[in-house]
Write an enzyme that holds these catalytic residues in place. Structure first.
Site, PDB file in Angstrom:
ATOM      1  N   LYS A 127       0.995  -1.047   0.064  1.00 24.41           N
ATOM      2  CA  LYS A 127       0.084   0.061   0.087  1.00 24.41           C
ATOM      3  C   LYS A 127       0.829   1.443   0.054  1.00 24.41           C
ATOM      4  O   LYS A 127       0.618   2.150  -0.744  1.00 24.41           O
ATOM      5  CB  LYS A 127      -1.030   0.078   1.261  1.00 24.41           C
ATOM      6  CG  LYS A 127      -2.113  -0.833   1.077  1.00 24.41           C
ATOM      7  CD  LYS A 127      -2.520  -1.155   2.462  1.00 24.41           C
ATOM      8  CE  LYS A 127      -3.717  -2.283   2.281  1.00 24.41           C
ATOM      9  NZ  LYS A 127      -4.163  -2.834   3.580  1.00 24.41           N
TER      10      LYS A 127
ATOM     11  N   GLN B   8      -4.053  -1.538  10.122  1.00 26.30           N
ATOM     12  CA  GLN B   8      -4.104  -2.814   9.504  1.00 26.30           C
ATOM     13  C   GLN B   8      -4.501  -3.872  10.223  1.00 26.30           C
ATOM     14  O   GLN B   8      -4.210  -3.843  11.479  1.00 26.30           O
ATOM     15  CB  GLN B   8      -2.714  -3.205   8.950  1.00 26.30           C
ATOM     16  CG  GLN B   8      -2.296  -4.264   8.198  1.00 26.30           C
ATOM     17  CD  GLN B   8      -3.366  -4.698   7.031  1.00 26.30           C
ATOM     18  OE1 GLN B   8      -3.007  -3.446   6.156  1.00 26.30           O
ATOM     19  NE2 GLN B   8      -3.901  -5.605   6.604  1.00 26.30           N
TER      20      GLN B   8
ATOM     21  N   ASP C 212     -10.442   3.217   4.664  1.00 25.37           N
ATOM     22  CA  ASP C 212     -10.926   1.973   4.387  1.00 25.37           C
ATOM     23  C   ASP C 212     -12.287   1.723   4.306  1.00 25.37           C
ATOM     24  O   ASP C 212     -12.919   0.501   4.013  1.00 25.37           O
ATOM     25  CB  ASP C 212     -10.214   0.967   5.718  1.00 25.37           C
ATOM     26  CG  ASP C 212      -9.072   0.343   5.444  1.00 25.37           C
ATOM     27  OD1 ASP C 212      -8.835   0.001   4.178  1.00 25.37           O
ATOM     28  OD2 ASP C 212      -8.168  -0.097   6.287  1.00 25.37           O
TER      29      ASP C 212
END
Ligand code: NAP
Length: 290
Positions: free
Chosen positions: A52, A96, A119
């Site tokens: 990412k 994460q 997200d």
């Protein structure tokens, strides 16, 4: 059969994002800035986060990787989240998952400012998605919708069977596919581990989204001729012939399913790269909304 090439599509979208970044910078603005928080040293999580961050650099974003020890307390993490929320120079960030067991993931998720939740996991963004209001789409379902859009895959009036009901893939995917949008307007059946007669449901499906995390679960005899198959699964299986010691398998047995399909995503190179570009698109959106 048409291969839905997520890698090539993601490259195209990255070049579009890079152009937008260039025009922001040329007009004197600062580039979008994404931060990623990684707690602990889980190998797969590190791989995802690193890729990412690398993608951010490719499109001209600023990126910050914040690594914390696995022993980091919930209070310390919540304190970090508060700092990220307050940081004016940061457009969006991700935490994460999974987090270590002593940290309550729900508490962390709720602490994220929805305007920086690129997200798309915060309940405010999920609620807005359900109501069809502007929001950050969760990265994997958002990426799949973009792939369907760019390949002009017909969805209206089709029967879509989603296998899996996780909050990050199956459930949002089922919501997006039934919305009154294009792509969308499907009749959706959402299935899970307690579903009876899954094989027969799959055989009735025009579109199947396999997101259960069981390698090669969907076989050729579970798919009708002309079906569209989206393979979300990524499982690392040991493979001594590979330098890494493993290879990636999807939830679809590609050899038996692909000959029957009108469209199908490969693994790797299908949904995975599209997930990352959706995160980049969300971050660009966050920057432009400032
Ligand atoms: P998850 O949280 O483990 O959820 C799996 C879902 O599949 C659950 O709803 C489960 O049902 C259902 N399921 C399990 N066995 C089943 C069966 N035999 N028949 C029908 N349904 C079954 O997984 P996830 O996070 O959604 O991820 C799914 C897969 O996608 C994994 O391989 C993951 O690595 C991959 N993934 C890929 C990307 C990408 O970017 N490509 C992104 C995210 C995830 P219950 O609810 O009843 O337990």
């Amino acid at each position: 059969m048409t291969l839905l090439d997520g890698l090539a599509t993601s490259r195209q979208i990255k070049s579009e994002i890079a152009q937008s970044v260039e025009s922001i910078v040329q007009s004197g603005g600062r580039p979008p800035h994404l931060a990623a928080v990684l707690v602990g040293d889980d190998g797969a999580s590190l791989t995802y986060v690193t890729s990412k961050v690398k993608s951010c650099e490719e499109v001209g974003f600023r990126s910050t990787l914040i690594r914390k020890e696995a022993s980091t307390s919930e209070a310390e993490l919540l304190d970090l989240i508060a700092q990220l929320n307050a940081n004016e120079e940061l457009d969006g960030y991700i935490v994460q998952l999974p987090l270590p067991k002593h940290v309550d993931e729900k508490k962390v998720l709720l602490a994220i400012d929805p305007r920086k939740d690129v997200d798309g996991f915060h309940p405010e963004n999920v609620g807005r998605m359900v109501l069809g209001l502007p929001c950050y789409l969760p990265a994997t379902p958002g990426g799949i919708m973009e792939l369907l859009r760019r390949y002009h895959v017909p969805t209206e009036g089709r029967h879509c069977v989603v296998i899996g009901r996780s909050h990050i893939v199956g459930l949002p995917m089922s919501i997006l596919m039934q919305r009154n949008t294009s792509p969308g307007n499907c009749t959706v059946t959402i299935t899970h581990s307690k579903t009876k007669g899954l094989d027969e449901l799959c055989r009735q499906a025009d579109i199947i989204v396999a997101a259960l995390g069981r390698p090669e679960f969907l076989k050729g005899d579970m798919v009708k001729e002309g079906a569209v198959v989206i393979d979300v699964g990524i499982t690392r299986v040991p493979d001594a012939t590979k330098k890494s010691g493993f290879r990636l398998l999807g939830d679809v047995e590609f050899s038996s399913v692909s000959p029957k399909c009108s469209f199908i995503t490969p693994v790797p190179g299908g949904v995975g790269p599209m997930t990352i570009v959706t995160l980049l698109q969300n971050t660009l959106q966050a920057r432009l909304e400032k």
